[in-house]
Design an enzyme around this catalytic site. Structure first.
Site, mmCIF file in Angstrom:
data_model
loop_
_atom_site.group_PDB
_atom_site.id
_atom_site.type_symbol
_atom_site.label_atom_id
_atom_site.label_comp_id
_atom_site.label_asym_id
_atom_site.label_seq_id
_atom_site.Cartn_x
_atom_site.Cartn_y
_atom_site.Cartn_z
ATOM 1 N N ASP A 1 0.578 -1.382 -0.120
ATOM 2 C CA ASP A 1 -0.217 -0.092 -0.105
ATOM 3 C C ASP A 1 0.727 1.566 0.041
ATOM 4 O O ASP A 1 2.228 1.103 0.421
ATOM 5 C CB ASP A 1 -1.227 -0.338 1.270
ATOM 6 C CG ASP A 1 -2.131 0.903 1.425
ATOM 7 O OD1 ASP A 1 -2.213 1.464 0.340
ATOM 8 O OD2 ASP A 1 -2.373 1.521 2.247
ATOM 9 N N ASP B 1 -2.190 -0.681 6.153
ATOM 10 C CA ASP B 1 -2.319 -0.776 7.261
ATOM 11 C C ASP B 1 -4.009 -0.704 7.551
ATOM 12 O O ASP B 1 -4.481 -0.221 8.448
ATOM 13 C CB ASP B 1 -1.040 0.588 7.867
ATOM 14 C CG ASP B 1 -1.763 1.160 6.885
ATOM 15 O OD1 ASP B 1 -2.398 1.288 5.276
ATOM 16 O OD2 ASP B 1 -1.295 2.626 7.178
ATOM 17 N N ASP C 1 -6.734 -3.715 2.968
ATOM 18 C CA ASP C 1 -5.797 -4.666 2.069
ATOM 19 C C ASP C 1 -6.267 -6.210 3.113
ATOM 20 O O ASP C 1 -5.036 -6.773 2.683
ATOM 21 C CB ASP C 1 -4.544 -3.796 3.475
ATOM 22 C CG ASP C 1 -3.581 -2.861 2.825
ATOM 23 O OD1 ASP C 1 -4.073 -2.087 1.661
ATOM 24 O OD2 ASP C 1 -3.574 -2.103 3.182
#
Length: 898
Positions: A325, A631, A635
């Protein structure tokens, strides 16, 4: 049609609700129909399941079978030692796994406990679990959204949605319908989603989904449905155990058959076959593997990588792709002003994040911004036309309010402006907050008897309201927008700043005051500021290390394509003109098309949780060993599906942590590289343990087989073989798990996923070392038999010779290529002291009467000790010669290539 495509009236009609909310009776009916507004309870930790899990390794199966066979043969000492190994392995694994599961489930839940609603036409507070579709919910700054809502009223309403979208800038919401299809959550600007946080403003919204029906709930369901993928080490150990099982069975049958052919009793040969099997099984490997990984866990923890699942330690070492990410993982999640334009010149602002450390550069040279009136005024307007605050907490600077406004405060401080001093000089007396319909914000200030309006907003809007430059002359809108466009191409968010002097009597501020001419003919254009969520400096170096280690880094973000491409270029993930695949494009692709794309594309933008999962699955299909970092809630499905999921410890959501195999305590992408290094060290050490145990076992087995073929008694009894395998080399194999990293661990490419634990070099080395061990042991055994010594004496000599062979062998196995004479014996003190302990243990077997009776041994004279030491040292000479030949061959190949 989706809820975001309907207008407010249609939404309320479809929900059977109204502006005055539901009645209590309607709410009761709907709670029965839809169920409580909560996600499924986490399954409690089953201690029994965790314990059973410790006995599912194929190597453990082999040990259990060996233990049962020895009980049937009434060899209770042998079976007791075997079962002790199984229990020890189970205890270590159980403690490690149970602790990890306990700590993760102790994390706080994301769901809010209470919610403010309108029922029966009145405001009231209820438990958020009681919310049902049709409820009208009231939201205010600082609250967490309790369910998925279609907004019906908004006032300057912004929501932090990074947990779902990956965007660091809060989303400004409105109530109008959006007609586009297949929008990701980040583009549904009239919706508020469960678990997101209200940053500013107020709103009302109708509940359209609760519990499992929410975006958060759907992600949780996907995570539950995804089956955790087996790690490369688990597959390798299974194949290794299967190979060992076949070899054991084949050799045992061979031994039994040869014995019968040579006229031996079937009962004696059956016991000999069992001894052969026991010698071939590396009983210590399961314990050593578990200990090696537990050591890796401790080492990684010291480097801020917290392991939740033990096999993840080794998996990191074999990772070929990291899908990361962007926001908060590769970037700081702290907006930072990088570029500034004052109508004449472009300036750079150094530093990153909310730390007010940096300087203003013009053409690469540092300048004092306060000495340039027009430049200082751009910073001043950004500082004062502002509703946020910067504060320091626990040594870190944080923003109370909008991250964009926080960036403007920090840039002004870097320019030398003092916040309190400026606010005192230019006291704010009125404000027009930012609204998307207006595309600007304005504040009214008093300064030395004058009244000034400061404005910030979208460049197109602000420039349209401007009449002249601060330094004089009619404004050239085309030039300004060209500069703004250039900033935007670099992935920065651009804001324009302007001001004007107004009549001294003005006390309130309206849009007319801003947009109509005042004392001047209109707004005075002050300048532009361009900001970006900057890459972490340590992440840039970490990505370089990943490339050096042969690991591909892929960025998967919910942010816009231009921003994603720009950040990827700065990080070194992709070139500035690299292809970016968007969520909209992925939506129109089949799984086969995604499979084709993922091998070449390194940057993905505007992706939803489903898209991220499809990307991960596509990479897995290519045979990659995939690690996914992140985070946010978005995800979680990919974290669970990947070989290893890596969550952020500080900013990571509970859902992400729950789905992960590893948590980064410092949220630092660079810590992953440290973890990869430790993972490779763990795997190297497992290989060292494997070659040590297998070569020793092969030597023992070969010695037994040769004596049978020669018609001689076997050189060891089963109890002595177990002593060799579990006590003497059992200490060294565990000690090898503590080996430090060899040089260049991160400079080599990941091993091939299908490569077995035993590489071709290791197999060749095993045959060489095992043959040397068998030859030396048989030489001593046969020599003593021929010299008239008793069988017990000859076996004692053979046992002790093999023990010292294994001492030297442990040093040989510390490196595949490096000479042991170039390695400090104390670089692994555990190995040194394990050999000292094993030596005294062997002395006890030779000289303590009770142990002499158990192991059928006797004392050894001084001259016999000298013979044993000389013969067993031959294995060092043989392996050192093999290493030297391989080093020379490798250097010659390099010379030919150059």
């Amino acid at each position: 049609m989706d809820w975001y495509q309907l207008n407010v009236k249609e939404v309320l009609h479809k929900l059977g609700s109204s502006e005055s909310g539901l009645t209590d009776a309607e709410a009761k009916e709907r709670i029965v129909q839809y169920g409580p507004n909560k996600l499924a309870e986490e399954e409690k930790i089953s201690k029994f399941k965790i314990l059973l899990h410790q006995f599912t390794s194929p190597l453990i199966y082999i040990l259990l079978i060996a233990g049962v066979v020895t009980i049937l043969l009434e060899e209770y000492i042998d079976s007791g030692v075997i079962f002790a190994v199984v229990v020890l392995n189970a205890i270590i694994g159980y403690i490690q796994e149970f602790k990890a599961e306990e700590s993760v489930r102790a994390l706080k839940k994301m769901l809010v406990p209470r919610a403010r609603v309108i029922r029966e036409g009145k405001e009231k507070e209820i438990n958020s679990e009681e919310l049902v579709p049709g409820d009208i919910v009231l939201l205010a700054s600082g609250t967490r959204v309790p369910a998925d809502l279609r907004l019906t009223h908004t006032i300057e309403f912004k929501i932090e949605e990074a947990m779902l979208t990956g965007e660091s800038v809060p989303a400004l919401k409105h109530t109008g319908p959006i007609k586009e299809d297949n929008l990701t959550p980040g583009d549904r600007k009239n919706m508020a989603f469960m678990g997101t946080i209200v940053v500013s403003g107020r709103a009302r919204g109708a509940v359209v989904a609760t519990g499992h029906g929410t975006v958060l709930g759907q992600i949780a369901e996907e995570v539950k449905e995804i089956v955790s993928i087996r790690t490369p080490l688990q597959d390798k150990l299974d194949r290794f155990a299967g190979l060992i099982g076949l070899v054991v069975i084949a050799f045992s049958i061979m031994v039994f058959g040869f014995g019968i052919i040579l006229g031996e009793k079937a009962s004696e040969m059956f016991m000999t076959a069992v001894a052969t099997a026991v010698s071939a099984i590396p009983e210590g490997l399961p314990v050593a593997v578990t200990i090696a990984m537990a050591i890796g866990v401790a080492r990684m923890a010291r480097r801020n990588a917290i392991i939740r699942k033990l096999p993840a330690v080794e998996t990191l070492g074999s990772t070929t792709v990291i899908g990361s990410d962007k926001t908060g993982t590769l970037t700081k999640n702290e907006m930072t002003v990088k570029l500034l334009y004052d109508g004449e010149h472009v300036y750079e602002v150094t530093g990153s994040g909310y730390e007010p450390e940096g300087e203003v550069l013009h053409e690469g040279r540092s300048i004092d911004a306060k000495e340039f009136k027009s430049l200082a005024h751009v910073f001043r307007i950004g500082l004062l036309c502002n509703e946020s605050n910067l504060y320091e907490e626990e040594g870190r600077y944080r923003v109370d309010g909008d991250p964009t406004e926080g960036a403007l405060i920090v840039s002004a401080m870097k320019a030398g402006l003092k916040t309190e001093e400026e606010r005192e000089k230019y006291q704010q007396i009125a404000i027009i907050p930012f609204e998307s319909e207006r595309s600007y914000m304005a504040t009214l200030h008093t300064h030395r008897g004058k009244k000034l309006i400061f404005v910030k907003g979208a460049p197109e809007k602000v420039v349209d309201m401007c009449a002249e430059y601060m330094h004089g002359g009619a404004i050239n809108k085309k030039d300004i927008l060209h500069v703004a466009s250039g900033f935007a191409k670099e992935g920065v968010r651009v804001l324009a700043f302007a001001y004007k002097e107004v009549e001294g009597e003005l006390e309130e501020l309206t849009c007319r005051d801003v947009e109509c001419p005042g004392i001047t003919s209109g707004l005075v254009f002050a300048g532009l500021q361009g900001m970006i969520d900057p890459p972490r400096p340590e992440a840039i170096e970490a990505i370089r290390s990943c490339k050096r280690a042969g690991i591909r880094v892929v960025m998967i973000t919910g942010d816009h394509a231009v921003t994603a491409r720009s950040i990827a270029g700065k990080l070194g993930i992709a070139d500035n003109d690299a292809d970016v695949l968007t969520g909209m494009e992925l939506e129109g692709m089949t799984d086969d098309e995604v499979f084709e794309k993922v091998s070449a594309v390194n940057v993905y933008a505007r992706v939803s949780p489903q898209h991220k999962l499809r990307i991960t699955l596509g990479l897995l299909k290519h045979g990659e060993v995939v690690a996914v970092t992140g985070d946010g809630v978005n995800d979680a499905p990919a974290l669970k599906a990947a070989h290893i999921g890596i969550a952020m410890g500080r900013t990571g959501t509970d859902v992400a942590k729950e789905a992960s195999d590893m948590v980064l305590a410092d949220d630092n992408f660079a810590s992953i590289v440290a973890a990869v290094e430790e993972g490779r060290v763990v795997y190297d050490n497992i290989k060292k343990v494997a070659i040590f145990l297998v070569s020793c076992g092969f030597g023992e087995l070969l010695a037994i087989l040769v004596t049978i073929l020669m018609g001689l008694p076997i050189p060891y009894i089963p109890a002595q073989i177990l002593w060799l395998n579990l006590v003497t080399n059992g200490l060294q194999d565990v000690a090898l798990a503590f080996e430090p990293a060899e040089k260049g661990v991160l400079d080599r490419h990941p091993r091939k996923p299908k490569e077995g634990i035993m590489s071709s070099l290791m197999i060749q080395r095993t045959v060489l070392m095992g043959t040397t061990l068998a030859a030396g042991t048989l030489f001593m055994f046969i020599w003593y038999l021929n010299s008239g010594a008793s069988l017990e004496k000859a076996r004692t000599i053979a046992l002790t010779t093999m023990v010292f062979f294994q001492f030297y062998q442990a040093f040989n196995c510390r490196s595949e290529t490096q000479s042991i004479f170039k390695m400090s014996p104390m670089s692994n003190p555990f190995l040194f002291f394990s050999m000292v302990a094993a030596f005294f243990a062997q002395l006890a077997v030779l000289y303590v009467p009770a142990l002499q009776w158990v192991f059928r041994t006797g004392p050894i004279a001084a001259g016999e000790w000298l013979q044993i030491l000389m013969v067993s040292a031959t294995v060092i000479a043989v392996v050192e010669m093999d290493k030297w030949i391989r080093r020379q061959s490798s250097e010659n190949r390099k010379l030919r290539l150059t």
